[in-house]
Design a protein around this motif. Structure first.
Motif, PDB file in Angstrom:
ATOM      1  N   ALA A  39       0.937  -1.113   0.040  1.00 42.85           N
ATOM      2  CA  ALA A  39       0.043   0.036   0.111  1.00 42.85           C
ATOM      3  C   ALA A  39       0.857   1.102   0.269  1.00 42.85           C
ATOM      4  N   VAL A  40       2.046   1.261   0.787  1.00 41.94           N
ATOM      5  CA  VAL A  40       2.995   2.464   0.731  1.00 41.94           C
ATOM      6  C   VAL A  40       3.378   2.611  -0.616  1.00 41.94           C
ATOM      7  N   GLU A  41       3.826   1.599  -1.305  1.00 41.32           N
ATOM      8  CA  GLU A  41       4.470   1.684  -2.631  1.00 41.32           C
ATOM      9  C   GLU A  41       3.409   2.064  -3.566  1.00 41.32           C
ATOM     10  N   VAL A  42       2.196   1.857  -3.561  1.00 37.65           N
ATOM     11  CA  VAL A  42       1.308   2.425  -4.465  1.00 37.65           C
ATOM     12  C   VAL A  42       1.111   3.956  -4.009  1.00 37.65           C
ATOM     13  N   ALA A  54       3.710   6.100  -5.613  1.00 37.85           N
ATOM     14  CA  ALA A  54       3.567   5.982  -7.150  1.00 37.85           C
ATOM     15  C   ALA A  54       2.584   7.122  -7.534  1.00 37.85           C
ATOM     16  N   GLY A  55       1.810   7.715  -6.268  1.00 38.38           N
ATOM     17  CA  GLY A  55       0.561   8.518  -6.784  1.00 38.38           C
ATOM     18  C   GLY A  55      -0.728   7.967  -6.550  1.00 38.38           C
ATOM     19  N   GLY A  56      -0.768   6.732  -6.193  1.00 38.06           N
ATOM     20  CA  GLY A  56      -2.021   5.829  -6.088  1.00 38.06           C
ATOM     21  C   GLY A  56      -2.759   6.181  -4.912  1.00 38.06           C
ATOM     22  N   ILE A  57      -3.803   5.269  -4.716  1.00 38.31           N
ATOM     23  CA  ILE A  57      -4.296   5.220  -3.372  1.00 38.31           C
ATOM     24  C   ILE A  57      -4.213   3.739  -2.966  1.00 38.31           C
ATOM     25  N   GLY A  58      -3.368   3.447  -1.789  1.00 37.34           N
ATOM     26  CA  GLY A  58      -3.213   2.140  -1.254  1.00 37.34           C
ATOM     27  C   GLY A  58      -4.176   1.862  -0.198  1.00 37.34           C
ATOM     28  N   ARG A  59      -4.665   0.550  -0.175  1.00 36.30           N
ATOM     29  CA  ARG A  59      -5.931   0.272   0.932  1.00 36.30           C
ATOM     30  C   ARG A  59      -5.779  -1.456   1.165  1.00 36.30           C
ATOM     31  N   PHE A  60      -5.955  -1.624   2.616  1.00 30.64           N
ATOM     32  CA  PHE A  60      -5.796  -3.016   2.753  1.00 30.64           C
ATOM     33  C   PHE A  60      -6.399  -3.204   4.188  1.00 30.64           C
ATOM     34  N   ILE A  61      -6.872  -4.476   4.662  1.00 29.70           N
ATOM     35  CA  ILE A  61      -7.490  -4.775   6.008  1.00 29.70           C
ATOM     36  C   ILE A  61      -6.432  -5.454   6.787  1.00 29.70           C
ATOM     37  N   GLY A  62      -6.027  -5.286   7.869  1.00 32.51           N
ATOM     38  CA  GLY A  62      -5.112  -6.122   8.524  1.00 32.51           C
ATOM     39  C   GLY A  62      -5.253  -5.759  10.148  1.00 32.51           C
ATOM     40  N   PHE A  63      -4.398  -6.917  10.772  1.00 37.63           N
ATOM     41  CA  PHE A  63      -4.449  -6.957  12.328  1.00 37.63           C
ATOM     42  C   PHE A  63      -3.114  -6.250  12.806  1.00 37.63           C
ATOM     43  N   CYS A  64      -3.405  -5.485  14.187  1.00 39.55           N
ATOM     44  CA  CYS A  64      -2.252  -4.844  14.510  1.00 39.55           C
ATOM     45  C   CYS A  64      -2.968  -4.527  16.090  1.00 39.55           C
ATOM     46  N   TRP A  82      -8.071  -3.462  11.556  1.00 39.70           N
ATOM     47  CA  TRP A  82      -8.008  -1.870  10.871  1.00 39.70           C
ATOM     48  C   TRP A  82      -8.314  -1.960   9.515  1.00 39.70           C
ATOM     49  N   ASP A  83      -8.932  -1.183   8.957  1.00 44.15           N
ATOM     50  CA  ASP A  83      -9.037  -0.962   7.386  1.00 44.15           C
ATOM     51  C   ASP A  83      -8.388   0.355   7.150  1.00 44.15           C
ATOM     52  N   VAL A  84      -7.449   0.194   6.374  1.00 45.82           N
ATOM     53  CA  VAL A  84      -6.066   1.080   6.377  1.00 45.82           C
ATOM     54  C   VAL A  84      -6.215   1.933   4.799  1.00 45.82           C
ATOM     55  N   LEU A  85      -5.956   3.023   4.759  1.00 47.54           N
ATOM     56  CA  LEU A  85      -6.346   3.752   3.358  1.00 47.54           C
ATOM     57  C   LEU A  85      -4.770   4.752   3.567  1.00 47.54           C
ATOM     58  N   ILE A  86      -3.935   4.472   2.396  1.00 50.98           N
ATOM     59  CA  ILE A  86      -3.029   5.574   2.403  1.00 50.98           C
ATOM     60  C   ILE A  86      -2.891   6.269   0.920  1.00 50.98           C
ATOM     61  N   THR A  87      -2.866   7.449   1.043  1.00 52.14           N
ATOM     62  CA  THR A  87      -2.719   8.516   0.118  1.00 52.14           C
ATOM     63  C   THR A  87      -1.431   9.420  -0.055  1.00 52.14           C
ATOM     64  N   PRO A  88      -1.165  10.015  -1.191  1.00 50.58           N
ATOM     65  CA  PRO A  88      -0.095  10.856  -1.302  1.00 50.58           C
ATOM     66  C   PRO A  88      -0.568  12.251  -0.842  1.00 50.58           C
ATOM     67  N   LEU A  89       0.419  13.211  -0.064  1.00 47.59           N
ATOM     68  CA  LEU A  89       0.377  14.424  -0.101  1.00 47.59           C
ATOM     69  C   LEU A  89       1.264  15.017  -0.891  1.00 47.59           C
ATOM     70  N   TYR A  90       0.579  16.202  -1.674  1.00 44.67           N
ATOM     71  CA  TYR A  90       1.448  16.923  -2.433  1.00 44.67           C
ATOM     72  C   TYR A  90       1.692  18.463  -2.016  1.00 44.67           C
ATOM     73  N   ASP A  91       3.137  18.727  -2.363  1.00 43.05           N
ATOM     74  CA  ASP A  91       3.505  20.251  -1.975  1.00 43.05           C
ATOM     75  C   ASP A  91       3.130  21.216  -3.028  1.00 43.05           C
ATOM     76  N   ALA A  92       3.380  22.425  -3.075  1.00 45.27           N
ATOM     77  CA  ALA A  92       2.879  23.514  -3.890  1.00 45.27           C
ATOM     78  C   ALA A  92       3.234  23.383  -5.445  1.00 45.27           C
ATOM     79  N   SER A  93       4.193  22.652  -5.430  1.00 44.36           N
ATOM     80  CA  SER A  93       4.474  22.128  -7.026  1.00 44.36           C
ATOM     81  C   SER A  93       3.986  21.104  -7.641  1.00 44.36           C
ATOM     82  N   GLY A  94       3.087  20.321  -6.687  1.00 47.55           N
ATOM     83  CA  GLY A  94       2.488  19.310  -7.216  1.00 47.55           C
ATOM     84  C   GLY A  94       3.013  17.853  -7.137  1.00 47.55           C
ATOM     85  N   THR A  95       4.148  17.991  -6.277  1.00 44.17           N
ATOM     86  CA  THR A  95       5.120  16.678  -6.475  1.00 44.17           C
ATOM     87  C   THR A  95       4.792  16.076  -4.922  1.00 44.17           C
ATOM     88  N   PRO A  96       4.481  14.766  -4.917  1.00 44.37           N
ATOM     89  CA  PRO A  96       4.285  14.123  -3.583  1.00 44.37           C
ATOM     90  C   PRO A  96       5.445  14.111  -2.543  1.00 44.37           C
TER      91      PRO A  96
END
Length: 847
Positions: free
Chosen positions: A568-571, A574-584, A594-608
């Motif tokens: 999910a971190v790799e996705v 790369a600019g995508g949205i990673g998601r999975f369900i896991g036990f922690c 946990w239902d986990v969602l990972i998305t990129p945050l962009y700076d002012a120039s549009g770069t993650p």
């Protein structure tokens, strides 16, 4: 005047003759014929010049001419002073008339009384209120006009006079001309003379029915009256003082001229005006010392010279043309002439030229001049400044207003008209208080007072436009000259909206982060933990987050969940949205899903540059799903068993009743053949019927026990709701009317329970709701089952073709003969209504 002239002819008096000519001037002024002063002064001037012809032979011509010329100058100075005094007197008369007109124009009733309660003055409103004229009222005692109220009124007057303090807001009755008794609110003010002693009382009365407007008008009228009285009194004092000074100066000048000609020469040499005398050929015969100082020429250098010898040709020609016009007019003429000084700079002069009569009827031209060059320059500079200011405010995008000392608009620009919605004609003359909210108008005078002490003001307020709408504005008030003020106003509507939106956005984001029950984390691009919100720390039971910062987030997971987290971190990188369900588990070791969602945050120039991870605790959801599956399985088995038992009982009873019917038919035939056998068969049929009755009674007992299934229905729904309650599962509130539930048959109870279970299950799986309601009530002649949640909602039309759960609910409702309604909107939750008609309920119960 003829006698003086004859006396001058018979016995020439020399230089003292002009003193006798002052007598007709003073007589003309005394008898108020001021319009004849100038003609009379002109005649006296001519007579003095004629008398010059018969001057004493023993006096040199130059001395006689000089004496007569000086007499003419003093004669005209006296004439000017008398005209000014006359104008001042006329001004005072007009002021008195204006005061009376002003008093008569006031709608309030105004009385002025002395210590004897006698009316000294009254306006038309006061006289009209008792049906009389002002002349009939003034001079009368109060007892003659108000017999009933005179005693109390006189007591109030004496109290004000003795104490010197006004009394305000007194409510008094009086009778109008028609005999009607009315009430007024009166203010009694001490009337003082110039020394400050109280000599009477001024009474201002207003009809109580128009109290508010009358008070405002009276207050404004009093202020204007006091201001005008002060201004007029100040002007009068200045005029009197000026007349006194001028009279003293004139007397000193007369004494000086009587004593010696040197005094007159001193006067002329020290005069602030340039004085000169020319002959008809334009040659100078006299100039005072100021003329010599300004043009750097002595009397010896200029006496006998013409304008062409002293000035440039074009200037000399213009001067000569003006001199001829004065000789032709034969009267005093005021002119503006431009003469260059020795340094070559042209100066503008206002010149008074008049004709003098010299010896042998020779005409001379006298003139006095004042340098107005600086005044002209100041006027021109002022015009240019005003024009630049006008052009500047015309193109200014902000609203610009000019106000007087009472807050009245005197000037505005187009932007100012647009801001308030008025035309320029409507706005000029209107009070700035009209643009304030009624509850804020009291601060207008306070702000004007602060401006009067010279302090600029900057503040924000809301302005009321012509159409009644309000607009937020920012105001900058600053004092100008001549008691005026400038206001620069800017519409801050958009700024206010932006500020409010920014505040709401910041507050919303802070509330989301602080109050969100989800575990929100910020990771760097390498997957290291940088931030975790408080709600996430509480969920993970972390006491000190600092020890975990900058550690690898994927290390929190184990086994396959760690691989899913890394993927999910790799996705997200790369600019995508990673998601999975896991036990922690938490830091305290408690198990968590946990239902986990990972998305990129962009700076002012549009770069993650960072990653955002949101983890939702679904542990209770998992448990609720498991409990729901077990409950559904148990319920399915129980319903199948009950259905089977009911079917068996139903079939046995029908068969037994059918058999009993056959026996009874047989008994009917045996009654005619063998009565004993028939009775035996009949007894057997009765026994069988008793068994059926017993079985039916047992069945009825079961049915009656099913009527108590309302408790079982509540119990089942309550169990199901408890099983579903979790951290992220909807919490359902059960509301069942026992009377309504008792009217359901077991089949209907089964269907109702199935519909409620299906709806609650759908809400658990799909809505993401926090709360819900399950109710069964009697409404408008029908039983209503309602299942409602506060989840994300959906489009019923879009899901109708493929939603198995909705189709099951609709099928069960159809079996009940009920109406099914599903209402849902995105973001507003879902509501399912099942309406079973009351007659349908009764029919089912009868079956």
């Amino acid at each position: 005047m003829t006698a003086i002239f004859l006396l001058d002819l018979v016995s020439p008096l020399g230089w003292e003759v002009w003193l006798l000519y002052l007598l007709p001037l003073f007589l003309t002024f005394w008898f108020s014929h001021r319009q004849y002063l100038i003609p009379l002064a002109t005649i006296c001037t001519a007579l003095i010049m004629v008398g010059f012809i018969h001057s004493s032979p023993g006096i040199p011509v130059e001395v006689a001419a000089f004496n007569r010329s000086m007499g003419v100058v003093i004669l005209w100075i006296t004439t000017v002073l008398l005209r000014q005094h006359g104008r001042a007197t006329e001004v005072l008369r007009r002021q008195e008339l204006e005061r009376q007109t002003f008093l008569d124009s006031i709608p309030a009733m105004i009385w002025c009384r002395d210590k004897d309660n006698r009316i000294l003055r009254a306006n038309k409103s006061a006289a009209k209120s008792i049906g009389r004229s002002v002349e009939e009222v003034e001079g009368k005692r109060t007892e003659e006009l108000f017999p009933a109220e005179a005693a109390q009124s006189h007591a109030d007057v004496l109290e004000v006079i003795n104490t010197g303090k006004p009394k305000f807001g007194m409510i008094e009755p009086y009778l109008v001309a028609s005999g009607e008794k009315r009430w007024v609110q009166a203010d009694k003010i001490p009337y003082r003379d110039q020394s400050g002693a109280t000599i009477g009382v001024i009474v201002c009365a207003v009809d109580i029915t128009d109290c508010v407007r009358a008070e405002e008008a009276l207050h404004k009228a009093q202020e204007e009256l006091e201001l005008r009285v002060q201004e007029r009194t100040s002007e009068l004092r200045r005029t009197i003082e000026l007349l006194k000074r001028e009279d003293a100066e004139r007397r000193r000048a007369e004494n000086a001229f009587r004593t010696s000609l040197a005094y007159f020469q001193t006067f002329m040499d020290n005069s602030p005006l340039v004085a000169f005398v020319k002959d008809e050929e334009g040659r100078y015969v006299y100039a005072n010392r100021l003329w010599e100082q300004i043009f750097h020429k002595t009397n010896g250098e200029m006496i006998g010279k013409a304008d062409t010898e002293l000035w440039p040709s074009d200037t000399a020609e213009q001067l000569r043309k003006n001199d001829r016009a004065v000789f032709a007019a034969g009267r005093t003429v005021e002119l503006e002439e431009i003469l260059p000084t020795p340094d070559g700079i042209p100066h503008t002069w206002v010149v008074f030229k008049f004709v003098l009569r010299g010896p042998s009827e020779r005409r001379l031209l006298g003139g006095v001049a004042l340098d107005i060059t600086e005044r002209k320059r100041a006027e021109e500079a002022l015009r240019e400044s005003e024009e630049r200011y006008r052009q500047l405010i015309e193109v200014c995008q902000d609203a610009i207003y000019a106000l007087d000392d009472e807050g009245i608009f005197t000037l505005t620009n187009p932007a100012g008209c647009t801001l308030l919605g008025y035309t320029e004609q409507e706005l000029v003359g209107m009070s700035v208080a009209n643009t304030y909210l009624p509850e804020e108008r009291s601060v207008v005078l306070e702000r004007l007072q602060q401006l009067k002490i010279g302090s600029p003001l900057r503040f924000e307020r809301v302005a009321v436009r012509k159409d009644g709408t309000i607009v937020p504005i920012e105001v900058c008030l600053s004092p100008m000259t001549h008691g005026r003020y400038q206001a620069a106003v800017r519409d801050v509507t958009e700024r206010k909206r932006a500020e409010e939106a920014l505040r709401e956005s910041e507050a919303f984001k802070n509330r989301v982060l602080e109050n969100s029950p989800d575990c929100i984390k910020v990771l760097d691009m390498e997957g290291r933990l940088l931030f975790m919100n408080k709600g996430g720390q509480q969920r993970m039971e972390i006491c000190d987050i600092t020890s975990l910062l900058n550690s690898q987030w994927i290390d929190f997971w184990k086994g396959e969940d760690k691989q899913r987290a890394s993927a999910a971190v790799e996705v997200a990188r790369a600019g995508g949205i990673g998601r999975f369900i896991g036990f922690c588990p938490t830091a305290a070791g408690k198990p968590r899903w946990w239902d986990v969602l990972i998305t990129p945050l962009y700076d002012a120039s549009g770069t993650p540059d960072k990653l955002l991870s949101i983890s939702r605790d679904i542990t209770e959801h998992k448990r609720a799903e498991e409990a729901l599956r077990r409950s559904e399985e148990q319920l399915r088995l129980a319903l199948e068993e009950r259905e089977r038992l009911s079917q068996d009982l139903h079939d046995n009873i029908i068969q037994m009743i059918y058999a009993i019917g056959m026996e009874l038919e047989e008994c009917q035939h045996l009654m005619t053949e063998d009565e004993t056998v028939a009775i035996k068969e009949l007894r057997h049929a009765v026994a069988q019927l008793n068994l059926v009755i017993r079985d039916v009674r047992n069945y009825i007992v079961v049915k009656e026990s099913d009527h108590t299934s309302a408790v079982q229905l509540r119990t089942e729904l309550t169990k199901l709701a408890r099983a579903m309650n979790g951290a992220h599962s909807p919490r359902f509130r059960i509301s069942l009317d026992p009377l309504a539930a008792s009217q359901l048959t077991p089949v209907e109870t089964k269907h109702v329970l199935s519909i409620a279970r299906e709806a609650m299950s759908n809400s658990l799986r799909h809505s993401g709701a926090r709360s819900g309601v399950v109710s069964l009530q009697m409404e408008h002649g029908a039983l209503r089952l309602m299942v409602e949640d506060s989840g994300v909602g959906f489009d019923p039309q879009a899901l109708e073709a493929r939603g198995q759960g909705l189709r099951n609910i609709a099928a069960r409702a159809q079996k009940l003969g009920a109406r099914c309604q599903v209402t849902s909107e995105h973001g507003r939750g879902t509501r399912i209504l099942i309406d079973i008609p009351k007659e349908q309920v009764h029919a089912s119960a009868g079956d």
